[in-house]
Design a protein around this motif. Structure first.
Motif, short mmCIF file in Angstrom:
data_model
loop_
_atom_site.label_atom_id
_atom_site.label_comp_id
_atom_site.label_asym_id
_atom_site.label_seq_id
_atom_site.Cartn_x
_atom_site.Cartn_y
_atom_site.Cartn_z
N ARG A 77 0.58 20.28 3.24
CA ARG A 77 0.16 20.81 4.54
C ARG A 77 -1.36 20.91 4.64
O ARG A 77 -1.90 21.07 5.72
N TYR A 78 -2.02 20.81 3.50
CA TYR A 78 -3.48 20.91 3.47
C TYR A 78 -4.18 19.63 3.04
O TYR A 78 -5.34 19.42 3.34
N PHE A 79 -3.47 18.77 2.29
CA PHE A 79 -4.09 17.58 1.73
C PHE A 79 -3.26 16.35 2.03
O PHE A 79 -2.04 16.39 1.94
N SER A 80 -3.95 15.27 2.36
CA SER A 80 -3.29 13.96 2.44
C SER A 80 -4.32 12.92 2.00
O SER A 80 -5.53 13.12 2.14
N PHE A 81 -3.83 11.85 1.43
CA PHE A 81 -4.70 10.83 0.87
C PHE A 81 -4.20 9.46 1.27
O PHE A 81 -2.99 9.23 1.31
N LEU A 82 -5.11 8.59 1.55
CA LEU A 82 -4.78 7.21 1.85
C LEU A 82 -5.69 6.35 0.97
O LEU A 82 -6.86 6.16 1.27
N PHE A 83 -5.15 5.90 -0.15
CA PHE A 83 -5.92 5.11 -1.08
C PHE A 83 -5.99 3.66 -0.60
O PHE A 83 -5.02 3.12 -0.10
N THR A 84 -7.13 3.03 -0.75
CA THR A 84 -7.35 1.70 -0.20
C THR A 84 -6.64 0.60 -0.97
O THR A 84 -6.54 -0.51 -0.48
N MET A 85 -6.12 0.89 -2.14
CA MET A 85 -5.48 -0.16 -2.93
C MET A 85 -4.03 -0.42 -2.52
O MET A 85 -3.38 -1.25 -3.09
N ARG A 86 -3.54 0.26 -1.51
CA ARG A 86 -2.16 0.07 -1.06
C ARG A 86 -2.12 -0.86 0.15
O ARG A 86 -2.53 -0.48 1.23
N PRO A 87 -1.60 -2.06 0.02
CA PRO A 87 -1.61 -3.01 1.14
C PRO A 87 -0.52 -2.80 2.18
O PRO A 87 -0.49 -3.50 3.16
N PHE A 88 0.38 -1.80 2.00
CA PHE A 88 1.50 -1.65 2.92
C PHE A 88 1.07 -1.30 4.34
O PHE A 88 1.85 -1.41 5.27
N LEU A 89 -0.17 -0.89 4.56
CA LEU A 89 -0.61 -0.44 5.87
C LEU A 89 -1.02 -1.58 6.79
O LEU A 89 -1.36 -1.36 7.93
N MET A 90 -0.99 -2.80 6.32
CA MET A 90 -1.52 -3.92 7.08
C MET A 90 -0.80 -4.16 8.39
O MET A 90 -1.40 -4.61 9.36
N ASN A 91 0.49 -3.86 8.49
CA ASN A 91 1.25 -4.17 9.70
C ASN A 91 1.56 -2.93 10.53
O ASN A 91 2.45 -2.97 11.37
N HIS A 92 0.86 -1.85 10.29
CA HIS A 92 1.11 -0.62 11.03
C HIS A 92 -0.01 -0.37 12.04
O HIS A 92 -1.14 -0.81 11.85
N THR A 93 0.33 0.37 13.08
CA THR A 93 -0.67 0.75 14.07
C THR A 93 -1.45 1.96 13.54
O THR A 93 -1.03 2.62 12.59
N VAL A 94 -2.56 2.25 14.20
CA VAL A 94 -3.34 3.44 13.85
C VAL A 94 -2.47 4.68 14.04
O VAL A 94 -2.48 5.61 13.23
N PHE A 95 -1.67 4.71 15.11
CA PHE A 95 -0.75 5.83 15.36
C PHE A 95 0.17 6.03 14.17
O PHE A 95 0.36 7.15 13.70
N ASP A 96 0.78 4.93 13.65
CA ASP A 96 1.70 5.02 12.52
C ASP A 96 1.01 5.62 11.29
O ASP A 96 1.59 6.44 10.57
N ILE A 97 -0.21 5.20 11.04
CA ILE A 97 -0.94 5.68 9.86
C ILE A 97 -1.26 7.17 10.00
O ILE A 97 -1.05 7.95 9.08
N ILE A 98 -1.74 7.57 11.17
CA ILE A 98 -2.06 8.99 11.40
C ILE A 98 -0.78 9.82 11.35
O ILE A 98 -0.77 10.94 10.83
N ALA A 99 0.32 9.29 11.85
CA ALA A 99 1.60 10.01 11.85
C ALA A 99 2.09 10.32 10.44
O ALA A 99 2.87 11.25 10.24
#
Length: 121
Positions: A77-99
């Motif tokens: 609830r206080y921390f979230s991380f998005l490490f750049t070495m994970r390629p799974f985000l390539m086909n998602h929208t900005v909304f999906d990533i923020i969600a």
């Protein structure tokens, strides 16, 4: 707002990456930057905050509470991380990533409510 404090923090793998422990408080509504040469410990520090790496000594405190003693329910609830070495985000929208930041607040079916969608927007 919550403050994040590094108290006598030494981190690394078998040996500390720093000569001295870190004693810093990050206050709410401030911009903080971590920079340095390759291999100086930037990612290792983030991995400590993400609880992927345990400190060699010292504590990381969120409003006086050791983050390593927070429950698996409370911590995200206080921390979230998005490490750049994970390629799974390539086909998602900005909304999906923020969600992804709403995951700790979702019910058992894991679907965003109308309120969750409004918060993401």
């Amino acid at each position: 707002m919550k403050s994040l404090k590094f108290y006598n923090l030494l981190f690394g793998y078998q040996n500390p990456l720093l000569d001295q422990p870190i004693n810093i408080e990050i206050r709410p509504s401030t911009l903080n930057v971590i920079f340095g040469n390759n291999g100086c410990g930037k990612t290792s520090l983030i991995k400590n905050i993400a609880r992927l790496l345990n400190p060699l000594s010292g504590q990381i405190l969120l409003n006086g509470q050791d983050i390593f003693k927070m429950s698996l329910y409370e911590y995200p609830r206080y921390f979230s991380f998005l490490f750049t070495m994970r390629p799974f985000l390539m086909n998602h929208t900005v909304f999906d990533i923020i969600a992804l930041g709403r995951i700790p607040y979702l019910n058992w079916n894991g679907k965003l409510s109308a309120n969750d969608s409004n918060i993401v927007l």
